[in-house]
Scaffold this motif. Structure first.
Motif, mmCIF file in Angstrom:
data_model
loop_
_atom_site.group_PDB
_atom_site.id
_atom_site.type_symbol
_atom_site.label_atom_id
_atom_site.label_comp_id
_atom_site.label_asym_id
_atom_site.label_seq_id
_atom_site.Cartn_x
_atom_site.Cartn_y
_atom_site.Cartn_z
ATOM 1 N N ALA A 1 -11.007 13.776 -7.913
ATOM 2 C CA ALA A 1 -11.641 12.793 -7.024
ATOM 3 C C ALA A 1 -12.334 11.706 -7.842
ATOM 4 N N ALA A 2 -13.088 12.125 -8.854
ATOM 5 C CA ALA A 2 -13.769 11.143 -9.707
ATOM 6 C C ALA A 2 -12.765 10.277 -10.437
ATOM 7 N N LEU A 3 -11.660 10.877 -10.872
ATOM 8 C CA LEU A 3 -10.609 10.122 -11.566
ATOM 9 C C LEU A 3 -10.029 9.039 -10.656
ATOM 10 N N HIS A 4 -9.718 9.401 -9.409
ATOM 11 C CA HIS A 4 -9.157 8.426 -8.469
ATOM 12 C C HIS A 4 -10.172 7.338 -8.114
ATOM 13 N N ALA A 5 -11.446 7.721 -7.966
ATOM 14 C CA ALA A 5 -12.456 6.725 -7.617
ATOM 15 C C ALA A 5 -12.595 5.667 -8.691
ATOM 16 N N ARG A 6 -12.374 6.065 -9.954
ATOM 17 C CA ARG A 6 -12.523 5.129 -11.073
ATOM 18 C C ARG A 6 -11.217 4.441 -11.448
ATOM 19 N N SER A 7 -10.129 4.787 -10.795
ATOM 20 C CA SER A 7 -8.851 4.197 -11.193
ATOM 21 C C SER A 7 -8.186 3.503 -10.011
ATOM 22 N N VAL A 8 -7.344 4.205 -9.275
ATOM 23 C CA VAL A 8 -6.540 3.531 -8.256
ATOM 24 C C VAL A 8 -7.384 3.030 -7.086
ATOM 25 N N TYR A 9 -8.423 3.763 -6.709
ATOM 26 C CA TYR A 9 -9.263 3.297 -5.602
ATOM 27 C C TYR A 9 -10.101 2.093 -6.044
ATOM 28 N N LEU A 10 -10.588 2.130 -7.277
ATOM 29 C CA LEU A 10 -11.287 0.966 -7.822
ATOM 30 C C LEU A 10 -10.350 -0.235 -7.892
ATOM 31 N N ASP A 11 -9.089 -0.006 -8.271
ATOM 32 C CA ASP A 11 -8.131 -1.108 -8.374
ATOM 33 C C ASP A 11 -7.882 -1.769 -7.021
ATOM 34 N N ALA A 12 -7.858 -0.980 -5.953
ATOM 35 C CA ALA A 12 -7.689 -1.559 -4.616
ATOM 36 C C ALA A 12 -8.839 -2.505 -4.295
ATOM 37 N N LEU A 13 -10.051 -2.116 -4.685
ATOM 38 C CA LEU A 13 -11.210 -2.986 -4.452
ATOM 39 C C LEU A 13 -11.166 -4.220 -5.344
ATOM 40 N N LEU A 14 -10.695 -4.071 -6.580
ATOM 41 C CA LEU A 14 -10.550 -5.227 -7.465
ATOM 42 C C LEU A 14 -9.600 -6.258 -6.870
ATOM 43 N N LEU A 15 -8.506 -5.780 -6.297
ATOM 44 C CA LEU A 15 -7.575 -6.710 -5.673
ATOM 45 C C LEU A 15 -8.234 -7.410 -4.491
ATOM 46 N N GLY A 16 -9.014 -6.677 -3.699
ATOM 47 C CA GLY A 16 -9.712 -7.292 -2.577
ATOM 48 C C GLY A 16 -10.708 -8.355 -3.031
ATOM 49 N N ILE A 17 -11.435 -8.095 -4.126
ATOM 50 C CA ILE A 17 -12.392 -9.074 -4.641
ATOM 51 C C ILE A 17 -11.659 -10.321 -5.137
ATOM 52 N N ALA A 18 -10.529 -10.129 -5.826
ATOM 53 C CA ALA A 18 -9.740 -11.279 -6.275
ATOM 54 C C ALA A 18 -9.234 -12.090 -5.079
ATOM 55 N N GLN A 19 -8.808 -11.414 -4.022
ATOM 56 C CA GLN A 19 -8.362 -12.123 -2.818
ATOM 57 C C GLN A 19 -9.505 -12.930 -2.210
ATOM 58 N N ARG A 20 -10.696 -12.333 -2.152
ATOM 59 C CA ARG A 20 -11.849 -13.055 -1.596
ATOM 60 C C ARG A 20 -12.166 -14.296 -2.411
ATOM 61 N N ASP A 21 -12.126 -14.181 -3.748
ATOM 62 C CA ASP A 21 -12.418 -15.331 -4.610
ATOM 63 C C ASP A 21 -11.429 -16.471 -4.353
ATOM 64 N N HIS A 22 -10.152 -16.139 -4.240
ATOM 65 C CA HIS A 22 -9.142 -17.174 -3.991
ATOM 66 C C HIS A 22 -9.334 -17.806 -2.616
ATOM 67 N N ILE A 23 -9.625 -16.989 -1.622
ATOM 68 C CA ILE A 23 -9.821 -17.544 -0.275
ATOM 69 C C ILE A 23 -11.053 -18.429 -0.235
ATOM 70 N N ASP A 24 -12.109 -18.050 -0.959
ATOM 71 C CA ASP A 24 -13.292 -18.916 -1.047
ATOM 72 C C ASP A 24 -12.926 -20.271 -1.640
ATOM 73 N N GLU A 25 -12.127 -20.269 -2.713
ATOM 74 C CA GLU A 25 -11.749 -21.532 -3.347
ATOM 75 C C GLU A 25 -10.852 -22.359 -2.442
ATOM 76 N N LEU A 26 -9.907 -21.732 -1.755
ATOM 77 C CA LEU A 26 -9.040 -22.479 -0.842
ATOM 78 C C LEU A 26 -9.850 -23.081 0.302
ATOM 79 N N THR A 27 -10.827 -22.340 0.795
ATOM 80 C CA THR A 27 -11.684 -22.862 1.868
ATOM 81 C C THR A 27 -12.455 -24.091 1.388
ATOM 82 N N ASP A 28 -13.001 -24.015 0.171
ATOM 83 C CA ASP A 28 -13.722 -25.162 -0.380
ATOM 84 C C ASP A 28 -12.789 -26.352 -0.558
#
Length: 415
Positions: A242-269
């Motif tokens: 569980a700890a391994l997944h939280a620090r790897s693939v589940y964290l990666d899903a959140l990283l992709l979401g943060i990158a998507q938010r950053d791009h959408i913020d820039e497109l909105t601006d």
């Protein structure tokens, strides 16, 4: 204090060049013979998502460095950097710092990371300060920069002992206090910071991800928490994975979401500034290229055939309304495109109108002279002069003013 207490911090940074002394790929954590290296993670995600998260051999995006630094209650195990360039900021990246919390309660450390009142000094100080850890590699975004956040995004993981009754299942049922603890870890707050009303708790935790009967996750705007619901048996327990997944693939899903938010913020601006200055068509074409690039590279809502990573990404989307915001961006860009097309059509029609106003009198005069067989140069000059007068008179009419206004892209000046 939980049996296992860890937190990963996500910080926006500026990455001038690829880290030469770091190793390509994400940190390969290991447990029970399972290793979360690039190959295993790419097998977990779709090809498109894996390319955005890990890059390729020709164009790497991810690097890592193992380290071991202890300061206060926190121990740093390693760091990662994921390059997430945008159109306006090609050096933008996300840094990830992986800690365990050893000598304090995880919630106390999370509250200090969130700078809650009365929590004492920032844990990210001294040797653990991001600018010290990333010196010569990347520079953290200051609070006035785009994509900067006041505090790092936290991904917390906690497993209970047999005495942590508030978070343990009782005869298979999850008590309400478990979700209250889950919300506290994700929000980095306790009752003194935010005394949430009991009636509101189901609303606050309605998007909790029940990964299994043993543990749950909750994604909020500034943090995510993973919480166990049965006693942790220590090394060799399921919670190793569980700890391994939280620090790897589940964290990666959140990283992709943060990158998507950053791009959408820039497109909105970018869309908000599309009418600032001349040459609307050129700026809009650039924005449409940026939208198409983001859509093909980062915009994914389905990452894997495995459910939890998808659910975590969708929960992050829900916090920032990313699908609705991107749909608004597409609709707004389409509206502006129709405006440009209308202006182009008006200018083309205006050019044809000018040709008609200029050509009709001149063609009529020359046709009359040709029919009469008159080749006298004086008469030709008279005809040309009459044509110019007729043309000038035509431009003073409503039709002429409309033609000139359409060429300028503005309203009829006589209206």
């Amino acid at each position: 204090m939980g049996v296992r207490q860890s937190v990963s911090l996500i910080i926006p940074v500026r990455l001038p060049t690829d880290p030469q002394e770091w190793v390509e790929g994400p940190i390969p954590f290991e447990a029970g013979g399972y290793r979360t290296d690039t190959a295993s993670r790419q097998a977990y995600f779709t090809h498109a998502a894996g390319r955005a998260l890990y890059g390729s051999a020709e164009r790497p995006r991810r690097w890592h460095l193992f380290t071991d630094i202890v300061h206060g209650a926190m121990r740093l195990h390693g760091m990662e950097i994921l390059r997430t360039p945008t159109a306006d900021r090609p050096r933008h990246a996300l840094a990830v710092l992986h800690f365990t919390v050893t000598s304090a309660a995880l919630l106390d450390v999370l509250r200090a990371l969130g700078h809650r009142p009365g929590t004492g000094p920032d844990p990210l100080s001294g040797p653990l300060a991001p600018d010290v850890l990333l010196d010569g590699i990347a520079s953290p975004a200051n609070t006035g920069a785009p994509f900067a956040v006041a505090h790092p995004y936290t991904v917390a993981f906690l497993t209970p002992s047999s005495g942590d009754v508030p978070v343990l299942r009782r005869e298979g049922e999850l008590p309400p206090t478990a979700d209250r603890w889950l919300w506290a870890l994700a929000s980095r707050s306790d009752e003194t910071d935010f005394p949430i009303a009991p009636e509101q708790l189901p609303v606050q935790t309605e998007h909790a991800v029940r990964i299994s009967a043993d543990w749950s996750a909750l994604v909020l705007r500034h943090g995510t928490a993973f919480l166990g619901h049965r006693p942790d048996g220590g090394e060799g327990d399921f919670y190793d994975f569980a700890a391994l997944h939280a620090r790897s693939v589940y964290l990666d899903a959140l990283l992709l979401g943060i990158a998507q938010r950053d791009h959408i913020d820039e497109l909105t601006d970018g869309l908000s500034e599309v009418f600032d200055g001349p040459d609307l068509a050129r700026r809009l074409n650039g924005l449409e290229r940026d939208i198409a690039s983001f859509r093909s590279t980062y915009w994914r809502q389905h990452l894997t055939a495995h459910g939890p990573a998808n659910a975590l990404l969708l929960a992050y989307h829900e916090q920032y309304r990313l699908p609705a915001r991107f749909a608004d961006i597409l609709a707004e860009a389409a509206d502006y495109s129709r405006i440009v097309q209308t202006q182009d059509g008006q200018q083309i029609a205006g050019a044809l109108g000018v040709l008609a106003i200029l050509g009709l009198p001149l063609g009529t005069a020359l046709s009359i002279l040709q029919v009469l067989g008159d080749e006298d140069p004086v008469h030709l000059l008279i005809a040309l002069g009459a044509t110019l007068v007729a043309t000038a008179a035509a431009f003073t009419t409503r039709y002429g003013r409309l033609v000139l206004a359409s060429l300028r892209g503005g309203p009829d000046p006589g209206e």
